[in-house]
Design a protein around this motif. Structure first.
Motif, PDB file in Angstrom:
ATOM      1  N   GLY A  45       0.779  -1.115   0.007  1.00 13.72           N
ATOM      2  CA  GLY A  45      -0.134  -0.079   0.054  1.00 13.72           C
ATOM      3  C   GLY A  45       0.884   1.209   0.011  1.00 13.72           C
ATOM      4  N   GLU A  47       4.596   3.378  -1.134  1.00 16.17           N
ATOM      5  CA  GLU A  47       5.342   3.697  -2.268  1.00 16.17           C
ATOM      6  C   GLU A  47       5.778   2.397  -2.921  1.00 16.17           C
ATOM      7  N   THR A  49       3.648   0.360  -4.636  1.00 19.72           N
ATOM      8  CA  THR A  49       2.466  -0.486  -4.691  1.00 19.72           C
ATOM      9  C   THR A  49       1.748  -0.414  -6.252  1.00 19.72           C
ATOM     10  N   TYR A  78      -0.795   6.353 -11.752  1.00 17.37           N
ATOM     11  CA  TYR A  78      -1.803   5.457 -11.168  1.00 17.37           C
ATOM     12  C   TYR A  78      -1.934   4.048 -12.124  1.00 17.37           C
ATOM     13  N   GLU A  89      -1.786   4.867  -5.513  1.00 17.43           N
ATOM     14  CA  GLU A  89      -1.176   5.108  -3.979  1.00 17.43           C
ATOM     15  C   GLU A  89      -0.913   6.509  -3.821  1.00 17.43           C
ATOM     16  N   THR A 114      -4.096  13.429  -4.168  1.00 17.32           N
ATOM     17  CA  THR A 114      -4.472  12.187  -4.190  1.00 17.32           C
ATOM     18  C   THR A 114      -6.147  12.396  -4.785  1.00 17.32           C
ATOM     19  N   GLY A 132      -3.995   2.885  -1.932  1.00 18.31           N
ATOM     20  CA  GLY A 132      -2.775   2.546  -0.787  1.00 18.31           C
ATOM     21  C   GLY A 132      -2.677   3.925  -0.134  1.00 18.31           C
ATOM     22  N   GLY A 268      -3.394  -4.580   3.831  1.00 15.54           N
ATOM     23  CA  GLY A 268      -2.973  -4.329   2.510  1.00 15.54           C
ATOM     24  C   GLY A 268      -2.461  -5.547   1.491  1.00 15.54           C
TER      25      GLY A 268
END
Length: 380
Positions: A45, A47, A49, A78, A89, A114, A132, A268
């Protein structure tokens, strides 16, 4: 023709997850030239991921420009997966590494970027988003993220706030009239491996804000603000529970995801395994190899090894765990599906030396494992 699945955690500070799988693949192909191997990168989840999931699931990276934690423009990516799914993430847009150490200040950072990633994924028509939330630079209660999706956070005079950590104590009301309507049609899942509540001694601010640059005085101010913000959330979302496990994750983004997005909070590793369709990969498998840098009692609870081993047991697939090191409590892994533990270190040496020689040590361990497997096959 034997089938092997390799799904190990990274060995922190020495070997990335995919490199571990490649070393296992080399050893397996040497001992069993006709073997079918499946390499699966693992993450939890934080950095890396998105990259791990895209590599493992055959997805594609989608790059966009968004606002970073301090408001400047950053490039973030993403993952888009089959079946109308996306993996995001927060570290890519709102992560601590995006802020220079001397500039870290959770009173002024925001998760807005985000939210921009989520909005972009929604614009492409995805129906499921996995988020994540490890490695954040923020303590804004997720306000920035939700602002990017159309929520408005108002002070007592009806003026809209920017949604940074310093605004937590000024929030009086939430206006959702312009909130992104596609959210209601989308399934959200959050990869979360912490059980901290939104506020209190184990809350987002007191536990994590100092790690993000908060001074003791700022911690007190942010904590008071988080409690006020929590009350406003409860007024807007009557079923919201600020003390539920995971609400304090990522500076309170966990709470915002649950309240605004109706997100499901999941370990996760469970999300990771579902995203790569791990159960399908195990079909017809003769052996799965997992592992991590150091195995102990904690490895049996919510870690990559425990998640992989449990899925293997359910599928009736033998599972071997290759580890950099281990202590006596690691035997608890046998209770959850691990059939054998193989340490990589072959001699007594300082940690620095073990890390320096991690690749060579792992290669030796992988070769030992498959040599023994071949021997056992011959005996049978």
């Amino acid at each position: 023709m034997p089938k092997f699945v390799f799904a190990s955690d990274s060995f922190k500070g020495s070997l990335p997850s995919l490199q571990v799988a490649q070393l296992l693949d080399e050893a397996a192909q040497s001992a069993f030239p006709d073997a079918h191997t499946q390499l699966v990168a693992m993450a939890d989840g934080g950095e890396g991921t998105v990259q791990a999931v895209v590599e493992a699931a055959g997805g594609t990276l989608h790059e966009v420009c968004v606002h970073g934690p301090l408001g400047g423009v950053v490039e973030a990516a993403y993952g888009l997966l089959d079946g109308g799914r996306a993996i995001i993430e927060m570290a890519a847009a709102s992560g601590l590494p995006l802020v220079a150490p001397e500039s870290r200040n959770p009173a002024i950072t925001s998760t807005y970027g985000t939210g921009e990633l989520i909005r972009n994924a929604l614009s492409l028509g995805v129906g499921e988003i996995t988020l994540g939330i490890g490695g954040s630079a923020t303590n804004d209660g997720g306000m920035g993220c939700m602002r990017a999706l159309g929520a408005r956070f108002l002070d007592e005079n009806g003026e809209e706030l920017e949604g940074t950590g310093s605004d937590l104590g000024r929030v009086s009301r939430i206006d959702l009239r312009e909130f992104e309507p596609r959210v209601a049609k989308t399934r959200f899942r959050v990869m979360c491996d912490v059980d901290n509540p939104l506020y209190g001694t184990r809350g987002a601010t007191r536990v994590f804000a100092p790690q993000k640059g908060a001074s003791p005085a700022q911690v007190e101010e942010l904590e008071a603000g988080m409690q006020r913000y929590s009350a406003v959330l409860q007024e807007a979302f009557p079923t919201f529970d600020p003390m539920a496990a995971g609400m304090g994750a990522a500076g309170g983004l966990g709470a915002a995801a649950c309240a605004f997005l109706q997100a499901e909070m999941l370990p996760g590793i469970e999300c990771m395994l579902d995203l790569v369709r791990f159960d399908q990969l195990l079909e017809g498998c003769d052996l799965c190899v997992t592992g991590e840098g150091h195995a102990d009692a904690q490895s049996a609870h919510g870690k990559v090894v425990s998640g992989v081993a449990a899925r293997c047991r359910r599928a009736g697939v033998p599972c071997v765990t290759v580890v950099g090191g281990m202590d006596r409590t690691a035997v608890e892994l046998f209770d959850i599906g691990v059939n054998a533990l193989v340490p990589t270190v072959v001699d007594v040496e300082p940690l620095e030396s073990a890390l320096e020689h991690a690749e060579d040590n792992y290669r030796l361990a992988a070769n030992r494992l498959f040599a023994l497997l071949k021997l056992g096959q011959g005996i049978r």
